[in-house]
Design an enzyme around this catalytic site. Structure first.
Site, PDB file in Angstrom:
ATOM      1  N   ASP A  75      22.995   3.999  25.020  1.00  0.00           N
ATOM      2  CA  ASP A  75      21.584   4.310  24.763  1.00  0.00           C
ATOM      3  C   ASP A  75      20.663   3.406  25.588  1.00  0.00           C
ATOM      4  OD1 ASP A  75      19.507   5.630  23.107  1.00  0.00           O
ATOM      5  OD2 ASP A  75      19.142   3.588  22.403  1.00  0.00           O
ATOM      6  N   ASP A 125      15.612  14.119  21.281  1.00  0.00           N
ATOM      7  CA  ASP A 125      14.384  13.513  21.804  1.00  0.00           C
ATOM      8  C   ASP A 125      13.414  14.573  22.322  1.00  0.00           C
ATOM      9  OD1 ASP A 125      14.848  10.806  21.280  1.00  0.00           O
ATOM     10  OD2 ASP A 125      16.066  10.567  23.088  1.00  0.00           O
ATOM     11  N   GLU A 160      22.811   7.287  29.171  1.00  0.00           N
ATOM     12  CA  GLU A 160      21.566   7.901  28.713  1.00  0.00           C
ATOM     13  C   GLU A 160      20.444   7.193  29.461  1.00  0.00           C
ATOM     14  OE1 GLU A 160      17.913   8.574  26.257  1.00  0.00           O
ATOM     15  OE2 GLU A 160      18.958   6.670  26.217  1.00  0.00           O
ATOM     16  N   HIS A 199      19.276  -2.881  21.978  1.00  0.00           N
ATOM     17  CA  HIS A 199      18.570  -3.580  20.893  1.00  0.00           C
ATOM     18  C   HIS A 199      19.349  -3.484  19.588  1.00  0.00           C
ATOM     19  CE1 HIS A 199      16.969   0.535  21.650  1.00  0.00           C
ATOM     20  NE2 HIS A 199      17.282   0.708  20.365  1.00  0.00           N
ATOM     21  N   GLN A 214      12.919  -2.880  16.465  1.00  0.00           N
ATOM     22  CA  GLN A 214      14.064  -2.810  17.389  1.00  0.00           C
ATOM     23  C   GLN A 214      13.944  -3.947  18.400  1.00  0.00           C
ATOM     24  OE1 GLN A 214      12.975   1.331  17.994  1.00  0.00           O
ATOM     25  NE2 GLN A 214      15.126   1.940  17.940  1.00  0.00           N
TER      26      GLN A 214
END
Ligand code: OTU
Length: 639
Positions: A281, A387, A323, A181, A249
């Site tokens: 990501d 995270d 990821e 994004h 996003q």
């Protein structure tokens, strides 16, 4: 002659004509030719049904060629000289931090290079540092330009210089490639809002909510509290836009080859500016298809594989890191052909699971079953990240050792939010989903491992135990196969920081509790072995030094997870030729004994940590959360 050969004869002269340097032309074309059939197949699979496929394909190859031509000489030299196994070396040790929180700005990061070296880092992941909206930007994961550094942090020129300086000091720069994004302030989004249909085609837009509602039936909600749903109505457009994460996003539309091409360009731009690892990501979300959960679709894999081939052609010193925080069966599919390295969230969550339960059978079982990956790849093993911790172990693995995965997750969530009698953890609930009951956990390593509570109580024994828990997890990531990755701040036992609650840009997202400012006081105490920070730092530094001096720890040497016949200890072996190294850790608060005869054949073994020699036929007792790294030379017994 098959069709890809035909295409090669057409495209080759077009590409060749772009080069003025004969040697460079040969290198580029040779690398491309080696991968041409695979690349063609992947791109045909993604975009082959389009009438303009040939043009799009040509554009993509042009992007790679132009980036190759623009690549600085030092980077070409690195491409040529790099050992293909460089990231698997035993000397690899990673660190990750936020530029602003850990060092103020890029200049501050430069000033900390000596510190990174003191710790032993060879890999530095700087959290997203590109332009992004303010005040809210999902910790930088809403990117407004992949080519401009956030002004408060520095400039692109400084970043490039930093990459070079880090490399001179033996440290590879790692940056995020937030490829799923962009922010809604990226120029592509702005052009789209202004009505430009080409740019509207970069995103996934719907005139009304009919289709979004149909998609929604199968989609997860990633941030159910702060950002429910996967679509956002954008009044300027009078359309619904696909927004998996936050409303600001906007998911990119990879079904459009122009998006593939432009994102390839952004990746190669970063690679040419000295970035050696691109952390892809949110890679599971790249491709959408109605009626599916739009995660881990075959096309997402094809996209990453194709991009990887193009990186290998134009900037082979750079590798991809996956990821993908998804089911373990899905994670491994990104490793090897697509990404050279990948986070190992399963090991991470299972270490926390073992500490909470005091039992290691799920950890041992899952790792025995799932740790092996292709020999040309490596795990990135970590304890904490920026995270939350989501309990992503497999229910099947749980069932195989007699655990109900669903109930176990409830226990773990309760344990880490301090709702279980005797819990040592101070953590916060994250992402509670009322429909599914799902919940994840926030908190720093130290606070989750018991240090915060122990310090509050002034309980010296509890402080001691918490430090041992931290060191035990650090020992696992430093000795098991892969790249160890430290979340910086953890090296001095940084506690939860609740100040985010008073910052309007952060208060809605409690992941900020474990993204604290650098703790200068603790850092200053790091050489004092009587301080908490000093105990952690000193032991960590020593373990890192040992790791680096034994090639057996290199990621390409196999890891064998073993059954210790003691369900409170972790046991695995590393092998290199006739050498073996057995790492045994007690993951419980009580002493545990091990029978070395079960897995060691040589008469004596030496603990690399204490230089103590143990006899094979004497029982070995490990105090709470203690460990040994037993080195033996000679034939080994386990297979
Ligand atoms: C990533 O995480 C980042 O690590 C997060 O910090 C970002 O907020 C997010 O992407 C959006 O850019 O859901 O809970 O399977 O799980 O991409 C973290 C992958 C996340 C996702 C992962 C995501």
């Amino acid at each position: 002659m098959d069709s890809s050969q035909g295409t090669w004869y057409v495209l080759r002269p077009l590409l060749a004509a772009l080069f003025t340097d004969d040697a460079q032309r040969t290198i580029f074309l040779t690398r491309l030719e080696e991968r041409f059939v695979s690349l063609t197949d992947l791109l045909l699979g993604l975009y082959g049904d389009r009438a303009d496929f040939a043009e799009q394909f040509e554009q993509i190859l042009m992007t790679a060629a132009y980036a190759f031509i623009a690549r600085p000489a030092v980077m070409h030299a690195l491409d040529a000289s790099r050992d293909p196994r460089w990231f698997q070396n035993e000397r690899m040790v990673g660190g990750v931090c936020y530029v602003d929180l850990y060092a103020g700005n890029l200049k501050g990061i430069r000033e900390r290079i000596a510190y990174f070296q003191e710790l032993g880092l060879t890999y530095l992941h700087l959290m997203p540092l590109f332009r992004s909206p303010s005040p809210q930007n999902d910790g930088g994961y809403a990117i407004s330009s992949f080519r401009a550094v956030r002004p408060q942090l520095g400039t692109m020129e400084e970043l490039t210089k930093l990459a070079t300086e880090l490399r001179v000091h033996g440290i590879s720069l790692v940056l995020d490639m937030v490829m799923n994004h962009t922010s809604d302030e990226h120029e592509w989004a702005i052009h789209a809002k202004e009505g430009d249909s080409d740019y509207q085609g970069y995103y996934l837009m719907f005139p009304d909510d009919t289709l979004p509602k149909r998609y929604e039936q199968n989609l997860r909600e990633i941030f159910p509290e702060q950002a429910p749903g996967n679509f956002t109505y954008v009044p300027e457009l009078q359309r619904w836009v696909w927004t998996t994460f936050h409303r600001y996003q906007w998911d990119l539309n990879y079904a459009n080859p122009a998006v593939f091409n432009v994102m390839l360009g952004e990746m190669l731009f970063l690679a040419n500016h000295g970035v050696e690892v691109l952390r892809l990501d949110a890679v599971p979300f790249l491709w959408k298809e109605l009626g599916t959960n739009c995660e881990n679709l075959p096309q997402a894999h094809a996209l990453v594989a194709a991009l990887n081939l193009l990186i290998q052609v134009a900037a082979p010193a750079t590798i991809f890191k996956a990821e993908a925080i998804v089911h373990p069966d899905e994670i491994v599919k990104y490793i090897g052909q697509e990404c050279a390295i990948s986070y190992n969230p399963l090991l991470m969550v299972l270490m926390w699971e073992a500490l909470a339960s005091g039992w290691t059978h799920l950890l041992q079982h899952s790792m025995t079953k799932r740790f092996n990956i292709p020999a040309n790849a490596a795990w990135v093993n970590y304890i904490r990240s920026h995270d939350d911790i989501g309990w992503g172990f497999a229910n099947e693995d749980c069932a195989e050792v007699g655990i109900d995965g669903g109930i176990h997750r409830i226990f773990l969530n309760r344990f880490y939010t301090g709702q279980v009698e005797g819990s040592f953890a101070v953590g916060l609930p994250f992402g509670y989903h009322p429909r599914t009951g799902d919940m994840r956990i926030c908190g720093t390593t130290a606070s989750l491992a018991g240090l915060e509570q122990a310090l509050q109580r002034g309980d010296a024994y509890a402080i001691d135990l918490s430090i041992r828990r931290i060191l035990a997890m650090m020992a696992v990531i430093l000795t098991v196969g892969g790249i160890p990755l430290l979340y910086l701040g953890d090296e001095v036992g940084t506690l939860n920081d609740y100040s985010y609650q008073h910052d309007e840009s952060k208060s809605a997202d409690n992941r900020w509790v474990h993204r604290p400012f650098a703790h200068e006081q603790a850092l200053a105490q790091r050489h004092d072995p009587t301080s908490v920070a000093g105990r952690i730092f000193g032991n960590l530094q020593r373990m890192i030094a040992i790791r680096k001096s034994y090639p057996i720890f290199a990621a390409y040497n196999p890891t064998n997870w073993l059954n210790s016949n003691n369900t409170h200890t972790v046991l695995f072996a590393r092998h290199q030729g006739q050498q073996a190294l057995y790492v045994a850790l007690n993951f419980s608060a009580y002493p545990q004994s091990l029978d070395l005869r079960q897995f060691i054949r040589s008469e004596h073994v030496t603990d690399l940590l204490t230089e103590t020699t143990y006899k094979r036929d004497e029982p070995l007792t490990l105090p709470p959360y203690e460990m040994v790294w037993l080195h033996s030379i000679g034939p080994t017994s386990e297979s």
